[in-house]
Each structure stands twice: as structure tokens, then as C-alpha cells.
Design a protein around this motif. Sequence first.
Motif, PDB file in Angstrom:
ATOM      1  N   MET A  12      -0.204  -4.162  -6.483  1.00 34.54           N
ATOM      2  CA  MET A  12      -1.120  -3.398  -6.133  1.00 34.54           C
ATOM      3  C   MET A  12      -1.577  -2.536  -7.384  1.00 34.54           C
ATOM      4  O   MET A  12      -3.102  -2.456  -7.526  1.00 34.54           O
ATOM      5  CB  MET A  12      -0.353  -2.305  -5.383  1.00 34.54           C
ATOM      6  CG  MET A  12      -1.455  -1.398  -4.433  1.00 34.54           C
ATOM      7  SD  MET A  12      -2.513  -2.378  -3.483  1.00 34.54           S
ATOM      8  CE  MET A  12      -4.056  -1.590  -3.665  1.00 34.54           C
ATOM      9  N   VAL A  13      -0.870  -2.118  -8.351  1.00 35.14           N
ATOM     10  CA  VAL A  13      -1.379  -1.417  -9.464  1.00 35.14           C
ATOM     11  C   VAL A  13      -2.312  -2.640 -10.465  1.00 35.14           C
ATOM     12  O   VAL A  13      -3.480  -2.083 -10.874  1.00 35.14           O
ATOM     13  CB  VAL A  13      -0.269  -1.205 -10.615  1.00 35.14           C
ATOM     14  CG1 VAL A  13      -0.487  -0.623 -11.885  1.00 35.14           C
ATOM     15  CG2 VAL A  13       0.583  -0.100  -9.702  1.00 35.14           C
ATOM     16  N   LEU A  30       0.768  -1.218   0.011  1.00 32.03           N
ATOM     17  CA  LEU A  30       0.031   0.102  -0.017  1.00 32.03           C
ATOM     18  C   LEU A  30       0.652   1.321  -0.065  1.00 32.03           C
ATOM     19  O   LEU A  30       0.344   2.423   0.038  1.00 32.03           O
ATOM     20  CB  LEU A  30      -1.075  -0.077   1.091  1.00 32.03           C
ATOM     21  CG  LEU A  30      -1.933  -1.014   1.191  1.00 32.03           C
ATOM     22  CD1 LEU A  30      -2.660  -1.090   2.618  1.00 32.03           C
ATOM     23  CD2 LEU A  30      -2.888  -0.898   0.050  1.00 32.03           C
ATOM     24  N   VAL A  31       2.012   1.234   0.074  1.00 31.90           N
ATOM     25  CA  VAL A  31       2.951   2.223   0.363  1.00 31.90           C
ATOM     26  C   VAL A  31       2.835   3.318  -0.846  1.00 31.90           C
ATOM     27  O   VAL A  31       2.641   4.438  -0.409  1.00 31.90           O
ATOM     28  CB  VAL A  31       4.578   1.861  -0.012  1.00 31.90           C
ATOM     29  CG1 VAL A  31       5.204   3.009   0.031  1.00 31.90           C
ATOM     30  CG2 VAL A  31       5.055   0.822   0.948  1.00 31.90           C
ATOM     31  N   GLN A  32       2.681   3.115  -1.942  1.00 31.55           N
ATOM     32  CA  GLN A  32       2.350   3.922  -3.152  1.00 31.55           C
ATOM     33  C   GLN A  32       0.954   4.163  -3.444  1.00 31.55           C
ATOM     34  O   GLN A  32       0.862   4.557  -4.635  1.00 31.55           O
ATOM     35  CB  GLN A  32       3.186   3.435  -4.541  1.00 31.55           C
ATOM     36  CG  GLN A  32       4.703   3.414  -4.263  1.00 31.55           C
ATOM     37  CD  GLN A  32       5.411   3.690  -5.592  1.00 31.55           C
ATOM     38  OE1 GLN A  32       4.957   4.649  -6.242  1.00 31.55           O
ATOM     39  NE2 GLN A  32       6.408   3.052  -5.808  1.00 31.55           N
ATOM     40  N   LEU A  33       0.096   4.012  -2.739  1.00 30.81           N
ATOM     41  CA  LEU A  33      -1.177   4.026  -2.845  1.00 30.81           C
ATOM     42  C   LEU A  33      -1.611   5.329  -3.574  1.00 30.81           C
ATOM     43  O   LEU A  33      -2.398   5.536  -4.488  1.00 30.81           O
ATOM     44  CB  LEU A  33      -2.154   3.708  -1.732  1.00 30.81           C
ATOM     45  CG  LEU A  33      -3.412   3.263  -2.062  1.00 30.81           C
ATOM     46  CD1 LEU A  33      -3.662   2.127  -3.086  1.00 30.81           C
ATOM     47  CD2 LEU A  33      -4.641   3.092  -0.815  1.00 30.81           C
ATOM     48  N   ASN A  34      -1.100   6.239  -2.903  1.00 29.24           N
ATOM     49  CA  ASN A  34      -1.709   7.883  -3.293  1.00 29.24           C
ATOM     50  C   ASN A  34      -1.132   8.022  -4.692  1.00 29.24           C
ATOM     51  O   ASN A  34      -2.147   8.445  -5.447  1.00 29.24           O
ATOM     52  CB  ASN A  34      -0.999   8.724  -2.313  1.00 29.24           C
ATOM     53  CG  ASN A  34      -1.911   9.051  -0.996  1.00 29.24           C
ATOM     54  OD1 ASN A  34      -3.269   8.461  -0.967  1.00 29.24           O
ATOM     55  ND2 ASN A  34      -1.475   9.515  -0.008  1.00 29.24           N
ATOM     56  N   PRO A  35       0.014   7.909  -4.887  1.00 32.71           N
ATOM     57  CA  PRO A  35       0.335   8.044  -6.358  1.00 32.71           C
ATOM     58  C   PRO A  35      -0.295   7.297  -7.376  1.00 32.71           C
ATOM     59  O   PRO A  35      -1.003   7.731  -8.350  1.00 32.71           O
ATOM     60  CB  PRO A  35       1.764   7.943  -6.597  1.00 32.71           C
ATOM     61  CG  PRO A  35       2.341   7.416  -5.478  1.00 32.71           C
ATOM     62  CD  PRO A  35       1.318   7.680  -4.106  1.00 32.71           C
ATOM     63  N   ILE A  36      -0.519   5.935  -7.114  1.00 32.73           N
ATOM     64  CA  ILE A  36      -1.319   5.128  -7.707  1.00 32.73           C
ATOM     65  C   ILE A  36      -2.864   5.606  -7.960  1.00 32.73           C
ATOM     66  O   ILE A  36      -3.149   5.582  -9.296  1.00 32.73           O
ATOM     67  CB  ILE A  36      -1.385   3.727  -7.169  1.00 32.73           C
ATOM     68  CG1 ILE A  36      -0.096   2.916  -7.282  1.00 32.73           C
ATOM     69  CG2 ILE A  36      -2.448   2.936  -7.929  1.00 32.73           C
ATOM     70  CD1 ILE A  36       0.147   1.614  -6.449  1.00 32.73           C
TER      71      ILE A  36
END
Lengths: 277, 263, 267
Positions: free
Chosen positions: A253-254, A76-82
Amino acid sequence: MSTGNNGTTLTDMARPDHYQWFRFTRLQRMVRSISYILVVALMYWALSTVNIFWPWVWSAPAQIGDMMFRMFPPSLVQLNPILYALVESINIAFLGTLIAIILALPVAYFGAQTVTPNAITLWFARLIIVGTRSVDTLVWALIFVAIFGPGSFAGIMAVAFHSIGFLSKLIAEAIEEIDWGPIEALEAVGASRAHVIAYGIVPQVVPSFCAISILRWDINIRESTVLGLVGAGGIGLIFQGAIDLFQWNTVSMVLIVIVGVVFSGELITSMVRRKLI
Amino acid sequence: MLKITNLEKSYTKGAPVLKGLNLTTDERRLTAIIGSSGAGKSTLLRCINRLVKADSGSIELDGTDILSLSGRALQDSRRQIGMIFQAYNLVDRLTVMENVLSGRLGYTGFFRGVFRKFPQEDVDRAYALLKRVGLSQYVNKRCDALSGGERQRVGCARALMQNPRILLADEPTASLDPKTSERIMELIAGITEELDLPVLINLHNVPQATTYADRILGLRHGVMIFDGNPDELTEDWLEQIYAGHEDDLKKQMKVGAAEYDDE
Amino acid sequence: MSDATTRYRWRRPHFIENPWVRYTVLLVTVLYLIFALQMMQVSWQRVLDGIPRAGNMLRMAFPPDYGSRGRLIVRGFIESFQMTVIATAAGVLLSVPIGFMAAKNIAPLPVYLVGRAIVVVSRSLHPVVMGVLFVAAVGFGAFAGILTLIMFTIGFVGKLLAEAIEEIKFGQVEGVRSTGAGFLSVLVYAVFPQVLPRLIGLSMYQLDINLRASAIVGLVGAGGIGGTLNTAFGRYDYATAAAILLVMVAIILVTEGISGYLRRLTK
């Protein structure tokens, strides 16, 4: 037809005549054998000459399993940019489809054999349809990235250009299928060309127009998720980045987000379709 | 040979179609089952070859209880029971011959079936049967090109191809026009006589039942209420069997009478 | 006389009857458009710069250059064609059992769920995304492309075949089943003949769309003409790129015609 009792009864079956039965006639069997041979020859040629490094093939299951193993658990680390990139993808799909719809209407009108003013407009419209439709969205993206540089503008143009041909072709077909009676009636009361279009053609084409546009919108949501792979903005960019850096947990995640948006896109478009049609 | 005891079946809970039905075949060959629509005639036949699984009771064919079978044993018992359907149930896109030969699938290995390599005696038998039902000129014609009566002849040939111990026929004439319907009944009666094959046949048409059957069973609301020779089937009994469906009965009696006038 | 008649007012009924819903939909659409344009941050300067660049590109692209990279172009198209043939054959072969598994009326529930899951997974991802993953897993080249197209084929043919199987006439199945035929024989005799025309039609169509997709997956390194096209763009060799694009359009038009003709033939 008689009762079927042609003198033989089943009690005679103790000493039956001998028969031969083939499933196909001789000609059918020949045609079949030849096509089987052709298919096998084609496959043999393809498999024996294709540029594949066979050791990679044998290790493929292990490699794919390994990759899936690394993807777990999704991070979930990059959830915001994703999510930001995801919204960008959706915007690209929406704006691209909108532009395409606006541009496709005149093309469709000129491309419909029954209403186009003359042969030149017909062939010009058909050229546009074939030219834009036969080049895939991703190839258009490649071209527009070369022209406008990387970014979502290239993506919007790519989506729009490929969709023009698709939309125009189907709308033109819808126009060609309309009932000609009302048009003649309008011409008989002395309506101008514009009035004929507004009162005779448009009302008949609106339902298929809506269906076609929604269908394309649905497809474009799917397409917009990959544009980033050639630099044309959206979630594909993050996907490519994560692959390049071997961040497998972000990759998964993506993927989850992409699958989610494609499914909800299908859901929403089918809802809109039911409301409108 | 076939002995059914206490057969029960319901598709939806609390609405049984068969309620403790008993039936035993005897030396009489052609047994017709009559009853209004919804009485359970179709369900009964479909239970016998297990296209439908009954809830309780027993169906014994030569001493084996069909209800308890599964897998290979079920297929073995199915191939001893030939079935003719109202809607023919032929595979439309296959030829007449393939449909007839498919009656041997219970005896044939999988790969022989796939490549249509049936034993010579099967092919001979198929030709003989097609000759008997009067379709030898249509061997390689596709079934969807045939008329209804012709299809039902193929259906008969397929069922007989199984070399069955007993034949079931579920309203074999209901989809046909009156004339063709008579021809098919003649065919079924004729063939089964030649083969001395017991037949259980569901009929909607009472005159046909009394003409062709050796024994008549009256089914009402899932139980047998009549069992006797055709001459024992009085108006009185008919009214009981069809009580509540009198229109149904009247209509077909009239149709039947008209057919008789035609002959 | 005209004074005596009542005056009627007529207005065209609105598309959405309820005014609240009507204006809300309108407002949301406009707000979304503003938001989307805002977020895109399109740099109009770059767009303006692009126009002369596009003209320049067009000048470089004409006449298209088939000659100087001719061998690469031919090799690229042949590879795309090979990928298409292999993947379509393998994909259709795999789709048949998967289609049977994913048909509710044939398969037992656990098998049905597995079949359905395979179809859904293969369908959910764009072939290019699948291509990137396969390239990452098994390396650059045609093999990754073939795997991608196989998945693509399973998703499409498997799904539609399952739907075709769910629509078969079950009476024909009962007819064959009543003869005592085993499960596999019933499939071969009663189910397969009913779905065969559909399967052939789907395979033809899939051959056509796999050829298109094979050109696209090359853009992410999964072999075929797409790779050649990507390289041409990367080297600003627009004359070669134009040549590739024109051949691609021609091939697509021809195969579309052929596959349409074949599908009409098998009906």
C-alpha cells in the motif's frame, strides 16, 4: 571526380582480384582488444572478490516472487496514518526546497565567476556548493538526525542542505551565461550595484531560476519519501515500520501511495513549468 | 519478369495513391517513371520491395507474388530487388565498406553479419563495385564524411551488391546538384548496361528521362496514362501527365535545358 | 508648458494579470505554509538543543580519523566500487534489449507495452526504497545492493535508450531492410550504429551516478560504504564518519570529472 569508369567495367568481374578487408585498422584493433581485456579483468576481479553469499543469489528469484506474492492484495488498514505521513513528506519537500531557494540565491551570486566581488567570495561560494551538493540528501538526513534528533525538522534541513548546492550551481551557471550588454548599459547610466542586479541580472535569470527550482522541487518530492528510513520523518518511517513487522500488505500500500505521489508530482511540476515558462 | 496488376494502395481511407495500376517490364532495360509530385511514383517503388504494403492487386517477380510473402520468403524476394534511394539511406556512422557489404545481409547469416565476417567473394565483389563507382580510395571512410554524389555511388554499390534481378531507383538524383546528378545517371545507365539489369527509375527530371531511358511511363493520380518510347513523349502527353502542375513541369524543363547548354 | 502635457501613470504590470487569480494564489500559498509549519510541530527547544550538539559533533569530527577504522573504510569503498561495476555492466546489458523493446518505432505493440512497463516500474521507486525491498527479499549485503543498482540502471538507461531509438533516422533502416536483411541484422546494421554513441555516453554517466547511489543504498543495509557510515554514526564515531564523508566527496568530484571527460570524448 571522374565518371567512375576507370577502365574496369563490371563485365571484368568474372576474375576479380582478391582483397583483404578489416573493419578496423591495426591500431584500432589493438586498442579495442586491450580495452576488452581490461573490462573482462575488472569484471572478473569484481565478481570473484565481491562479498556475496552465492546460495542466496540462486534462491533470489524464488524469494522475490514469494515477497511479491505476500504483498498482494494491498491492505487499506493503515491508510490514514499512511496518508498523514505522505502529507508530511510533501511538506518536507516543499519547505526544504523553499529554504534552499532562499539560501541558494546569495551563494549563486557569489559563486558566479562573472559577478562575484572577489576571488575569496568566489571560492567560499564554490566550497559551499561542492560541499553541500556532493553529500546526498539521505546522508545529510543521517547527520541532522544525529544533531536534532529524529523527526521532520531533520528531514527539512537535509532536503534544504543538499538542494542548496544543486540550486546554487545551476543558478550560478545561468548568471554566467547572461548577456553582458544590458549590464554595461546600466552601469553607463550610473546605476548602483543593487540596481544593476535588480534591472540587469534578475530579469535575465528569472526563467532559468524558475525552471531549476521546479526541477529540484520535483526531485525533492521523490527524495522526501525515503527520509524516514533514517528517521527524518515522512512516509519512509511507516514503510520501514511495516517492513520490520513483515506487514507486506501495508508495504505494498505504501509503495502504491509513493508511486502515486511521485507521478502526480511529475504531473504538477510539468504543469507549473508550462505555465511559468 | 516483373508483372504488376491492379495495384491499389491508400495511406488514409478514401484517398488512394495507387488506383488499379498495371505495369509489366519487357526487354527494354531502363524504364523511367515520370509524373508530378504526389502522383504515386515513390509509393509504387516502395510497394514493389514491400517497404510499403499494398492494399490489393498483385506484384509478381518471376512468377512469385510478392504481396503474399512474409518472413524469410519476403527477405529472399527483397534481396533480388536492389533499391537506390533519393536520400541515399546509408548508415551514416558505418564505413563505406560496411555499407556496401550490408547489401549482402540477405545472404549472410546473422552472426557473420554481426562480426563482419563476410565470405571472401563478397569482399572481392565489394572492392570491384567500389572501383567501378570510383570510390576505391574511400573504403574505410565513414559515410557521413562523403559528399552527396559520393554517397549515392555507395548507394548504387550497395544495391548491386545484392546481385539483384531488378533495380529500383527512387529519384536517385533529386538531392544532387545538376552536374553530379548527370554523373549519377550516367553511372546507373552504364552499370546496368554492363550487367544487363532491368531498372525502374522514378525521375522528376523529364530531360533526364528522355536522355537515358529506353521506355517511359507517365503516372498520374495513381494510374499509368502513358507508356512508350522516349520519342513518343510529345508536349501534348507531358501536358496531360503534368496537368494541374504545369509550373512544376516548366521549371524542370528550363533547368534541363540549361544543363544541356552547359554540356 | 508643463501644464499642457498630459500626466501618465505607470505601474509595473503584475506577474499574474488577473487580480483574483493573483490573490488566490498568494492566499493559498500562505495558508499552505501556515498549515505545513503547524503540522510539522517543530519543537524549537529541540532545535536550540541541537546547536551546541552540532558544535560538539564538529569538535569530535576534527581531525577526521582515517586510521583506527581504516581497514573497514577501505573495504567499504571497495565493495561500493565492485557493486557499481557489476551492476552497471549487468544493468546496461539488460537495458539494451529492454530499450529496444520500449521503442515504439521498432517493437511490435505487445512487446512495446512489456518493455515500457519494465522501464516504468524500475523508474518509479527511489533506489533506497528498492534497496529496502531487496534487502528484505534476499538478505543484507552487496547482492541486494547490486540488484537495486541494476533496477536503477534499467530505469534510466533503458528509458533514454528507447528515446534515442525512437529518434533514429528511419531512412537508414529502410536502406538496410531493402537489401533483404533479416530483422536482427537490420537492428545491428541500421539501428545500433545510430544509437551507439548515446549508449556509451549514458553508460558512462550511469557508472558515475551508480557509484553515488551505491554509497546511499548501504544506509539501508544493501552493502558498501553506506553501511560503514551508518555504523560510524550509530556508534557516535564522528571522526571516522567525517573521514568517510570527505573521501566520498573527493571520489564523487574525481569521477564526475572523469565521466564528463569521457562523455565529451565519445561525442
